[in-house]
Write an enzyme that holds these catalytic residues in place. Structure first.
Site, PDB file in Angstrom:
ATOM      1  N   HIS A 288      85.989  52.370  18.826  1.00  0.00           N
ATOM      2  CA  HIS A 288      84.538  52.309  18.600  1.00  0.00           C
ATOM      3  C   HIS A 288      84.246  51.932  17.158  1.00  0.00           C
ATOM      4  O   HIS A 288      83.182  52.251  16.638  1.00  0.00           O
ATOM      5  CB  HIS A 288      83.873  53.650  18.945  1.00  0.00           C
TER       6      HIS A 288
ATOM      7  N   GLU B 117      83.000  42.842  31.432  1.00  0.00           N
ATOM      8  CA  GLU B 117      82.460  42.014  30.349  1.00  0.00           C
ATOM      9  C   GLU B 117      82.516  40.521  30.665  1.00  0.00           C
ATOM     10  O   GLU B 117      81.612  39.774  30.287  1.00  0.00           O
ATOM     11  CB  GLU B 117      83.191  42.320  29.034  1.00  0.00           C
TER      12      GLU B 117
END
Ligand SMILES: Cc1ncc(C[n+]2csc(CCOP(=O)(O)OP(=O)(O)O)c2C)c(N)n1
Ligand SMILES: [Mg+2]
Length: 737
Positions: free
Chosen positions: A538, A468
């Site tokens: 999530h 990321e």
């Protein structure tokens, strides 16, 4: 400019022993000596408390001058670190400019008094503003090199265009420019070092990486940071690289090594890695004392390798300069440093009123009417399902999902603006392009980027490594060159490795360089829970962590039409934007809308009354909008009229709309999905209490998740996240207050 780069006196008739001319050696010595003297003068000023920080480049001068002289200043690009004084002097930064930063002057061209000394920046010389964070600059260098390559393949993309950020960014490219970035050996321990080598290697980018290895990271010796003690050995298997490991105190060897490295990169053969062994004759900085952790023998051995003494001895030994000539040269440069310091000490200080300048773009205001084309096109359907099923930007008036209309916006904008690139994890249709003859393509784990690679090609739409920081760090580099990266972080839950880049680089680039540089990239991020089984990793929210970052716009749409119009503004505006997309809303029946056309935009900072009411104001956004509407509907059955305000953008947010509604209702609830403590609602509630107190008939109420993570088991998830019933209870309680 007060520094004449070439020698001012005849260097004698002697020939140098190596490949360099006597003139060149004297030129190098002058630069190295001046760098050391500027350091010494700064140290004096710091001791006199006339400046506030000092970090030196002593011992690194030969390596840095070699690097600079191998480059073309203002043609090639440089991403330095704090020790690179001699590099910057040799590229053309003047001693006066250096002292102006040290005193924090208004006329400090690098930062206007915002950054510490030795935090380099020069638009003219293509030295991109550097932070104090070690290693972040490497990924910027990689993105910068990618952008240069892109413009050389697509020169039409460099054209100025009106009506968006492109009006404010001049593009410079040549097709063979090289990018240099530098770091210390301790900083090679950072993951971003490896992430940068990864992409530079894979894409054969023209980046010269230079490790200035002085054997210490403050007090930590090299073998603690680098297994085996030698970074060159660890990276030797990266494909496509040119490698050089050199004595970084030998000026001639340094220049030669960089000339070879730069030639390799300029020829398009791939990246280069120059590992220079240098010394650190002064301590890390004036805040450090190396006698606390280095033996006398070690420090004496280092002193013997001081590059300045070594070159001076050579000039004398080879008869290039006499003692008298050296003395005269040094006296001349001492005066240069002294005069520059004196000049800087008299410079005007920055005005306090300037503090807020360049937090955001001063040119393009995303709240302005330029982006108010909301009336064009369609009406959002807040009730429920119908039709849909179309993908891409296929026209039609049937209601479409949020996922569809985000995808449509990406297609439209990529067609309109050739400077847009899209990358992230799994965003391509297929990295192995040949497969696209027989497969449909992936296009993102949520399919939001479906079809983009197929339409716009692999140069504009591609998969990143699973890293990321790599995604965001490269975006900074792309954006400072004037491109518009629209990148994806696959799940909000995994944004954290990129946090350093977002907080310290992306959002800060404009402010810390006082407007000289900016990195207006867009980061799209699926966020949130209510997934039934999404669990801890999530389902995360956490938008207030990002609204707490000055310089970063934060957008959080609740329906398809808003997502389409706000993404368009995010892409066209001149600020970095975190664009949060609620996963649960992607394909929800709530909030579908017909495709509104390719010019539909919504300005930032404009809330929307999604349900009018007179008894209570309910301020919310994202997935709580449909839940708040459900609660409001039930409240109506009990005779309570709730006004639901969808903020749509969280930074900036629409204070005026909040105030108007509260003046009408006198009661307010702020509701969000994120945890209640230190959540986004805390700030809004505090401001309401502060500024609208006299209009309130009851305390400000908040609704949010429990102060924990989101569990997997649905029974737990339901209890943790706020539900319509939770909101209804707050409404009823508040009305009764
Ligand atoms: C990400 C980050 N962590 C920690 C620091 C604090 N810090 C500043 S310089 C430094 C040591 C750097 O050593 P090295 O990379 O070898 O460079 P040198 O200073 O020796 O040239 C540290 C730990 C920082 N600036 N950035
Ligand atoms: Mg070091």
């Amino acid at each position: 400019m007060e520094l004449a780069i070439s020698s001012t006196r005849e260097p004698g008739q002697a020939a140098a022993s190596g490949g360099l001319s006597p003139e060149r050696l004297v030129q190098i010595y002058r630069l190295m000596y001046l760098s050391r003297r500027v350091d010494d003068r700064e140290i004096l000023l710091k001791r006199q408390q006339k400046i506030f920080f000092q970090v030196n480049g002593a011992g690194h001068e030969a390596l840095q001058v070699g690097a600079a002289l191998a480059l073309r200043p203002g043609y090639d690009w440089v991403f330095p670190y704090y020790r690179d004084r001699a590099l910057c002097l040799a590229l053309g930064v003047t001693p006066t400019e250096m002292f102006l930063q040290a005193v924090g002057a208004a006329t400090d061209t690098a930062s206007g008094g915002r950054q510490m000394p030795a935090h380099w920046s020069s638009r003219q010389l293509h030295i991109v503003s550097t932070s104090s964070s070690t290693t972040t600059q490497l990924l910027h260098a990689v993105g910068c090199a990618e952008a240069g390559r892109y413009f050389s393949h697509h020169p039409e993309a460099a054209a100025r265009a009106q009506g968006d950020y492109r009006a404010y960014h001049d593009i410079e490219f040549h097709g063979d420019e090289v990018v240099l970035t530098l770091l210390g050996e301790g900083s090679t321990s950072q993951g971003e070092f490896w992430e940068a080598l990864n992409t530079a290697s894979n894409q054969k980018l023209p980046v010269v990486f230079c490790v200035e290895d002085n054997g210490y990271a403050i007090s930590v010796p090299v073998e603690v940071n680098t297994p085996g003690g030698n970074i060159s050995r660890l990276i030797a298997n990266f494909p496509n690289f040119h490698f050089a490991e050199i004595d970084g105190t030998d000026a001639e060897a340094c220049l030669k090594a960089f000339e070879e490295a730069v030639a390799y990169c300029r020829a398009g053969l791939g990246p280069a890695f120059v590992h220079g062994h240098v010394v650190r004759p002064y301590s890390h900085s004036l805040s450090d004392d190396d006698k606390l952790y280095r033996s006398t023998a070690e420090r004496e051995a280092d002193a013997m390798r001081d590059p300045l003494t070594k070159l001076q001895m050579r000039l004398l030994r080879e008869g290039i300069l006499t003692d008298e000539q050296i003395n005269a040269l040094e006296q001349e440069l001492d005066r240069v440093a002294e005069d520059a310091a004196e000049h800087a000490l008299e410079a005007p200080l920055p005005k306090v009123e300037s503090i807020s300048q360049n937090v955001y773009s001063e040119d393009l205001d995303p709240t302005s009417s330029l982006f108010a084309t909301e009336q064009v096109g369609a009406r959002v359907d807040l009730s429920g399902p119908a039709g849909g099923g179309k993908t891409g930007s296929e026209k039609g008036s049937s209601p479409r999902t949020m996922a569809d209309l985000i995808n449509a916006c990406l297609h439209d904008e990529m067609r309109r603006d050739p400077r847009i690139v899209v990358y992230g994890e799994d965003v391509a249709d297929a990295s192995r392009e040949a497969a696209l003859d027989e497969v449909k393509g992936k296009g993102g784990v949520f399919k939001l980027t479906a079809g983009l690679q197929t339409e716009f090609g692999s140069e504009r739409v591609f998969n990143s490594p699973l890293a990321e920081a790599n995604i965001v760090g490269r975006a900074v580099g792309y954006a400072v060159r004037g491109m518009k990266p629209v990148v994806e972080i696959q799940f909000f839950d995994y944004i954290w490795p990129a946090m350093h880049q977002i907080h310290n680089e992306l959002a800060l680039m404009r402010w810390r360089s006082n407007g000289a540089w900016a990195s207006p990239a867009v980061i799209r991020v699926p966020i949130g829970g209510y997934l039934t089984g999404g669990a801890i990793y999530h389902s995360q929210s956490g938008e207030s962590i990002f609204t707490h970052i000055p310089g970063l716009r934060v957008v959080f749409p609740s329906n398809a039409l808003d997502a389409n119009g706000l993404l368009r503004t995010a892409i066209r505006c001149d600020d970095p934007v975190l664009f949060l997309e609620h996963k649960r809303l992607y394909r929800e029946t709530y909030g579908r809308a017909p495709y509104p056309g390719p010019e539909f935009a919504i300005p930032f900072g404009k809330a929307k009354i999604v349900r009018p009411g007179s008894d209570i104001t309910l301020i919310t956004y994202g997935a709580l909008v449909p839940r708040a509407l459900q609660a409001a509907q039930k409240a109506q059955q009990q005779g309570i009229e709730v006004e639901v305000l969808d903020l749509r953008t969280l930074n900036p947010y629409d204070w005026e709309a909040i105030a108007i509604s509260i003046r009408k209702t006198s009661r307010v609830i702020v509701a969000h999905e994120d945890m209640i403590s230190w959540g986004y609602g805390a700030e809004i509630a505090a401001r309401i209490a502060d500024e609208l107190f006299e209009h309130l008939d009851a305390p400000v109420r908040r609704v949010g998740a429990m102060d924990t993570f989101v569990a997997y088991q649905p029974v737990l998830e339901d209890a943790i996240l706020p539900q319509p019933e939770t909101i209804l209870k707050a409404i009823v309680d508040l009305k009764a207050y």
